[in-house]
Design a protein around this motif. Structure first.
Motif, PDB file in Angstrom:
ATOM      1  N   PHE A  78       0.811  -1.212   0.000  1.00  0.00           N
ATOM      2  CA  PHE A  78       0.000   0.000   0.000  1.00  0.00           C
ATOM      3  C   PHE A  78       0.850   1.271   0.000  1.00  0.00           C
ATOM      4  O   PHE A  78       0.342   2.356  -0.248  1.00  0.00           O
ATOM      5  CB  PHE A  78      -0.955   0.003   1.208  1.00  0.00           C
ATOM      6  CG  PHE A  78      -2.190  -0.826   0.992  1.00  0.00           C
ATOM      7  CD1 PHE A  78      -3.386  -0.229   0.612  1.00  0.00           C
ATOM      8  CD2 PHE A  78      -2.157  -2.199   1.145  1.00  0.00           C
ATOM      9  CE1 PHE A  78      -4.528  -0.986   0.400  1.00  0.00           C
ATOM     10  CE2 PHE A  78      -3.289  -2.968   0.938  1.00  0.00           C
ATOM     11  CZ  PHE A  78      -4.479  -2.359   0.557  1.00  0.00           C
ATOM     12  N   LYS A  79       2.141   1.129   0.264  1.00  0.00           N
ATOM     13  CA  LYS A  79       3.026   2.293   0.197  1.00  0.00           C
ATOM     14  C   LYS A  79       3.349   2.655  -1.255  1.00  0.00           C
ATOM     15  O   LYS A  79       3.703   3.798  -1.537  1.00  0.00           O
ATOM     16  CB  LYS A  79       4.322   2.017   0.969  1.00  0.00           C
ATOM     17  CG  LYS A  79       4.111   1.844   2.470  1.00  0.00           C
ATOM     18  CD  LYS A  79       5.441   1.552   3.165  1.00  0.00           C
ATOM     19  CE  LYS A  79       5.251   1.362   4.652  1.00  0.00           C
ATOM     20  NZ  LYS A  79       6.539   1.049   5.340  1.00  0.00           N
ATOM     21  N   ARG A  80       3.229   1.691  -2.141  1.00  0.00           N
ATOM     22  CA  ARG A  80       3.563   1.907  -3.559  1.00  0.00           C
ATOM     23  C   ARG A  80       2.334   2.101  -4.432  1.00  0.00           C
ATOM     24  O   ARG A  80       2.410   2.727  -5.482  1.00  0.00           O
ATOM     25  CB  ARG A  80       4.370   0.729  -4.092  1.00  0.00           C
ATOM     26  CG  ARG A  80       5.735   0.543  -3.468  1.00  0.00           C
ATOM     27  CD  ARG A  80       6.443  -0.657  -4.082  1.00  0.00           C
ATOM     28  NE  ARG A  80       6.551  -0.518  -5.546  1.00  0.00           N
ATOM     29  CZ  ARG A  80       6.799  -1.524  -6.368  1.00  0.00           C
ATOM     30  NH1 ARG A  80       6.947  -2.743  -5.891  1.00  0.00           N
ATOM     31  NH2 ARG A  80       6.895  -1.319  -7.673  1.00  0.00           N
ATOM     32  N   PHE A  81       1.194   1.549  -3.992  1.00  0.00           N
ATOM     33  CA  PHE A  81       0.013   1.556  -4.849  1.00  0.00           C
ATOM     34  C   PHE A  81      -1.215   2.129  -4.141  1.00  0.00           C
ATOM     35  O   PHE A  81      -1.422   1.886  -2.951  1.00  0.00           O
ATOM     36  CB  PHE A  81      -0.323   0.135  -5.322  1.00  0.00           C
ATOM     37  CG  PHE A  81       0.746  -0.498  -6.154  1.00  0.00           C
ATOM     38  CD1 PHE A  81       0.868  -0.200  -7.505  1.00  0.00           C
ATOM     39  CD2 PHE A  81       1.641  -1.402  -5.594  1.00  0.00           C
ATOM     40  CE1 PHE A  81       1.849  -0.781  -8.280  1.00  0.00           C
ATOM     41  CE2 PHE A  81       2.630  -1.995  -6.352  1.00  0.00           C
ATOM     42  CZ  PHE A  81       2.741  -1.681  -7.705  1.00  0.00           C
ATOM     43  N   GLU A  82      -1.987   2.889  -4.903  1.00  0.00           N
ATOM     44  CA  GLU A  82      -3.331   3.257  -4.481  1.00  0.00           C
ATOM     45  C   GLU A  82      -4.256   2.187  -5.037  1.00  0.00           C
ATOM     46  O   GLU A  82      -4.389   2.051  -6.260  1.00  0.00           O
ATOM     47  CB  GLU A  82      -3.717   4.634  -5.027  1.00  0.00           C
ATOM     48  CG  GLU A  82      -5.107   5.074  -4.631  1.00  0.00           C
ATOM     49  CD  GLU A  82      -5.456   6.431  -5.223  1.00  0.00           C
ATOM     50  OE1 GLU A  82      -5.414   7.431  -4.471  1.00  0.00           O
ATOM     51  OE2 GLU A  82      -5.750   6.487  -6.435  1.00  0.00           O
ATOM     52  N   VAL A  83      -4.859   1.406  -4.173  1.00  0.00           N
ATOM     53  CA  VAL A  83      -5.600   0.212  -4.583  1.00  0.00           C
ATOM     54  C   VAL A  83      -7.077   0.539  -4.747  1.00  0.00           C
ATOM     55  O   VAL A  83      -7.749   0.923  -3.795  1.00  0.00           O
ATOM     56  CB  VAL A  83      -5.407  -0.926  -3.566  1.00  0.00           C
ATOM     57  CG1 VAL A  83      -6.146  -2.182  -4.032  1.00  0.00           C
ATOM     58  CG2 VAL A  83      -3.925  -1.219  -3.367  1.00  0.00           C
ATOM     59  N   ILE A  84      -7.566   0.387  -5.981  1.00  0.00           N
ATOM     60  CA  ILE A  84      -8.945   0.736  -6.317  1.00  0.00           C
ATOM     61  C   ILE A  84      -9.737  -0.539  -6.593  1.00  0.00           C
ATOM     62  O   ILE A  84      -9.447  -1.263  -7.546  1.00  0.00           O
ATOM     63  CB  ILE A  84      -8.999   1.650  -7.552  1.00  0.00           C
ATOM     64  CG1 ILE A  84      -8.167   2.909  -7.311  1.00  0.00           C
ATOM     65  CG2 ILE A  84     -10.444   2.001  -7.907  1.00  0.00           C
ATOM     66  CD1 ILE A  84      -7.932   3.736  -8.561  1.00  0.00           C
ATOM     67  N   PRO A 101     -10.672   4.137  -3.003  1.00  0.00           N
ATOM     68  CA  PRO A 101      -9.411   3.426  -2.769  1.00  0.00           C
ATOM     69  C   PRO A 101      -9.387   2.762  -1.395  1.00  0.00           C
ATOM     70  O   PRO A 101      -9.870   3.325  -0.400  1.00  0.00           O
ATOM     71  CB  PRO A 101      -8.362   4.537  -2.860  1.00  0.00           C
ATOM     72  CG  PRO A 101      -8.984   5.564  -3.758  1.00  0.00           C
ATOM     73  CD  PRO A 101     -10.455   5.539  -3.426  1.00  0.00           C
ATOM     74  N   LEU A 102      -8.852   1.553  -1.362  1.00  0.00           N
ATOM     75  CA  LEU A 102      -8.724   0.846  -0.094  1.00  0.00           C
ATOM     76  C   LEU A 102      -7.629   1.495   0.749  1.00  0.00           C
ATOM     77  O   LEU A 102      -6.590   1.899   0.231  1.00  0.00           O
ATOM     78  CB  LEU A 102      -8.370  -0.625  -0.333  1.00  0.00           C
ATOM     79  CG  LEU A 102      -9.375  -1.466  -1.139  1.00  0.00           C
ATOM     80  CD1 LEU A 102      -8.827  -2.876  -1.338  1.00  0.00           C
ATOM     81  CD2 LEU A 102     -10.723  -1.509  -0.435  1.00  0.00           C
ATOM     82  N   GLU A 103      -7.869   1.587   2.041  1.00  0.00           N
ATOM     83  CA  GLU A 103      -6.878   2.170   2.941  1.00  0.00           C
ATOM     84  C   GLU A 103      -5.990   1.115   3.590  1.00  0.00           C
ATOM     85  O   GLU A 103      -4.924   1.428   4.104  1.00  0.00           O
ATOM     86  CB  GLU A 103      -7.578   3.000   4.012  1.00  0.00           C
ATOM     87  CG  GLU A 103      -8.348   4.201   3.436  1.00  0.00           C
ATOM     88  CD  GLU A 103      -9.014   5.025   4.518  1.00  0.00           C
ATOM     89  OE1 GLU A 103      -8.943   4.621   5.701  1.00  0.00           O
ATOM     90  OE2 GLU A 103      -9.590   6.076   4.183  1.00  0.00           O
ATOM     91  N   LYS A 104      -6.479  -0.134   3.574  1.00  0.00           N
ATOM     92  CA  LYS A 104      -5.731  -1.227   4.203  1.00  0.00           C
ATOM     93  C   LYS A 104      -6.205  -2.550   3.603  1.00  0.00           C
ATOM     94  O   LYS A 104      -7.209  -2.595   2.880  1.00  0.00           O
ATOM     95  CB  LYS A 104      -5.941  -1.223   5.720  1.00  0.00           C
ATOM     96  CG  LYS A 104      -7.392  -1.330   6.158  1.00  0.00           C
ATOM     97  CD  LYS A 104      -7.518  -1.182   7.657  1.00  0.00           C
ATOM     98  CE  LYS A 104      -8.953  -1.204   8.146  1.00  0.00           C
ATOM     99  NZ  LYS A 104      -9.645  -2.454   7.976  1.00  0.00           N
ATOM    100  N   PRO A 105      -5.505  -3.652   3.888  1.00  0.00           N
ATOM    101  CA  PRO A 105      -5.930  -4.944   3.356  1.00  0.00           C
ATOM    102  C   PRO A 105      -7.347  -5.300   3.792  1.00  0.00           C
ATOM    103  O   PRO A 105      -7.796  -4.918   4.885  1.00  0.00           O
ATOM    104  CB  PRO A 105      -4.912  -5.922   3.949  1.00  0.00           C
ATOM    105  CG  PRO A 105      -3.699  -5.084   4.219  1.00  0.00           C
ATOM    106  CD  PRO A 105      -4.226  -3.744   4.632  1.00  0.00           C
ATOM    107  N   VAL A 106      -8.020  -6.032   2.934  1.00  0.00           N
ATOM    108  CA  VAL A 106      -9.387  -6.464   3.224  1.00  0.00           C
ATOM    109  C   VAL A 106      -9.355  -7.711   4.099  1.00  0.00           C
ATOM    110  O   VAL A 106      -8.577  -8.638   3.850  1.00  0.00           O
ATOM    111  CB  VAL A 106     -10.132  -6.761   1.900  1.00  0.00           C
ATOM    112  CG1 VAL A 106     -11.470  -7.416   2.167  1.00  0.00           C
ATOM    113  CG2 VAL A 106     -10.312  -5.485   1.101  1.00  0.00           C
ATOM    114  N   GLU A 107     -10.185  -7.741   5.132  1.00  0.00           N
ATOM    115  CA  GLU A 107     -10.201  -8.877   6.049  1.00  0.00           C
ATOM    116  C   GLU A 107     -11.191  -9.957   5.633  1.00  0.00           C
ATOM    117  O   GLU A 107     -10.933 -11.144   5.800  1.00  0.00           O
ATOM    118  CB  GLU A 107     -10.534  -8.390   7.469  1.00  0.00           C
ATOM    119  CG  GLU A 107      -9.502  -7.457   8.069  1.00  0.00           C
ATOM    120  CD  GLU A 107      -8.134  -8.117   8.212  1.00  0.00           C
ATOM    121  OE1 GLU A 107      -8.084  -9.343   8.490  1.00  0.00           O
ATOM    122  OE2 GLU A 107      -7.120  -7.435   8.035  1.00  0.00           O
ATOM    123  N   THR A 108     -12.341  -9.565   5.088  1.00  0.00           N
ATOM    124  CA  THR A 108     -13.358 -10.534   4.695  1.00  0.00           C
ATOM    125  C   THR A 108     -13.821 -10.241   3.268  1.00  0.00           C
ATOM    126  O   THR A 108     -13.760  -9.095   2.808  1.00  0.00           O
ATOM    127  CB  THR A 108     -14.580 -10.482   5.622  1.00  0.00           C
ATOM    128  OG1 THR A 108     -15.288  -9.252   5.420  1.00  0.00           O
ATOM    129  CG2 THR A 108     -14.157 -10.593   7.080  1.00  0.00           C
TER     130      THR A 108
END
Length: 303
Positions: free
Chosen positions: A32-38, A53-60
């Motif tokens: 997440f430091k390198r990519f803005e995940v959409i 954009p996701l701010e952190k990994p998805v848990e479920t």
């Protein structure tokens, strides 16, 4: 500035839920430091929903089922296509099955000039259809399990001759598969005529093209192949399901399948698998990363 990475997942195929699990796994691995995940979620109806954009990994996986605006827009990708400067810089297709792995969405990204991860249109299309893939493998001399293929109309018109052909050329047991699905969806083991007919009728619910393979007693070994014009292979891994065969439940639900990495194989078997995997990679014109699956018999024959 971070690159905008679009995760496209979900889709209209029978492997929708598998795609959600894949998207969850990728979100937990991405930097997440390198990519803005959409996140870009495609519903069962074919509606494209682009989230924030996701701010952190998805848990479920439930977090990935993006909600719409209350209206139904089957097959609508207008919001995605009209994204302008908000379109991702690169797409990571995480779709499974038809309308995802079969070259269709890859063709869309090609037309839109959006870079994407993985195989192109040709490799995706040919690699998705088991019949076409096997025919290409035969052109480069890859040893394969004997098989018979036909389509829905052939089954309707020539059921008895087809059954007789399969009994003569394949013997029992047989494995019946839809030609254009993965994740073992729609696959059945047939040990007699009655179960064969039932298996074919099930597979026809998922695809008009059917492939029936000879059952073999063998270990299931896999390699990953990485690269483009000069691919290389990973170490081998062995899959040891506790069920009769590596079906959908064993792959994604029961959690009892044993994975052995690296698999114990002789140097000669490993060399054969690597050679076959790279030849398969090249004849399909693959790129990026693929998985090559093998049967290894007690006599160390590689199929």
């Amino acid at each position: 500035m971070k690159k905008r990475l679009g995760l496209v997942y979900g889709g209209k195929s029978a492997e929708h839920e598998v795609s959600l699990s894949t998207a969850r796994a990728v979100s937990q691995a991405v930097d997440f430091k390198r990519f803005e995940v959409i996140p870009v979620y495609i519903t069962y109806d074919g509606e494209w929903r682009k989230g924030k954009p996701l701010e952190k990994p998805v848990e479920t996986i439930e977090e990935l089922r993006l909600q719409g605006d209350g209206t139904t827009k089957p097959d609508s990708i207008h919001d995605f296509l009209n994204g302008g400067e908000s379109l991702p810089d690169v797409i990571f297709p995480l779709l499974h099955g038809t309308n995802g792995e079969d070259g269709t969405v890859q063709g869309l990204f090609e037309v839109m000039n959006i870079p994407y991860v993985g195989n192109g249109v040709l490799a995706s299309s040919a690699g998705m259809d088991k019949v076409s893939m096997k025919q290409l493998f035969a052109q480069v001399g890859l040893k394969q399990v004997p098989y018979v293929h036909f389509n829905r109309s052939g089954w309707m018109e020539e059921r008895e001759p087809l059954i007789e052909q399969m009994e003569k050329e394949l013997g029992w047991p047989m494995f019946v598969k839809p030609a254009n699905l993965g994740s073992s969806v729609g696959i059945s083991k047939a040990e007699d005529r009655e179960s064969l007919i039932t298996a074919i009728e099930l597979a026809l619910k998922f695809d008009r093209r059917i492939i029936v393979e000879q059952g073999v007693t063998a270990r299931e070994i896999e390699l990953s192949v990485k690269g483009n014009d000069d691919p290389v292979c990973s170490v081998p891994g062995e899959i040891k399901p506790v069920t009769d065969f590596y079906d959908y439940e064993a792959k994604y639900k029961d959690g009892n399948t044993e994975l052995i990495i690296p698999a114990e194989v002789t140097p000669e078997v490993l060399e054969t698998m690597e050679d076959m995997a790279i030849r398969a990679f090249k004849v399909l014109d693959c790129s990026g990363l693929v998985r090559a699956d093998f049967f290894v018999t007690a006599e160390n024959e590689v199929l």
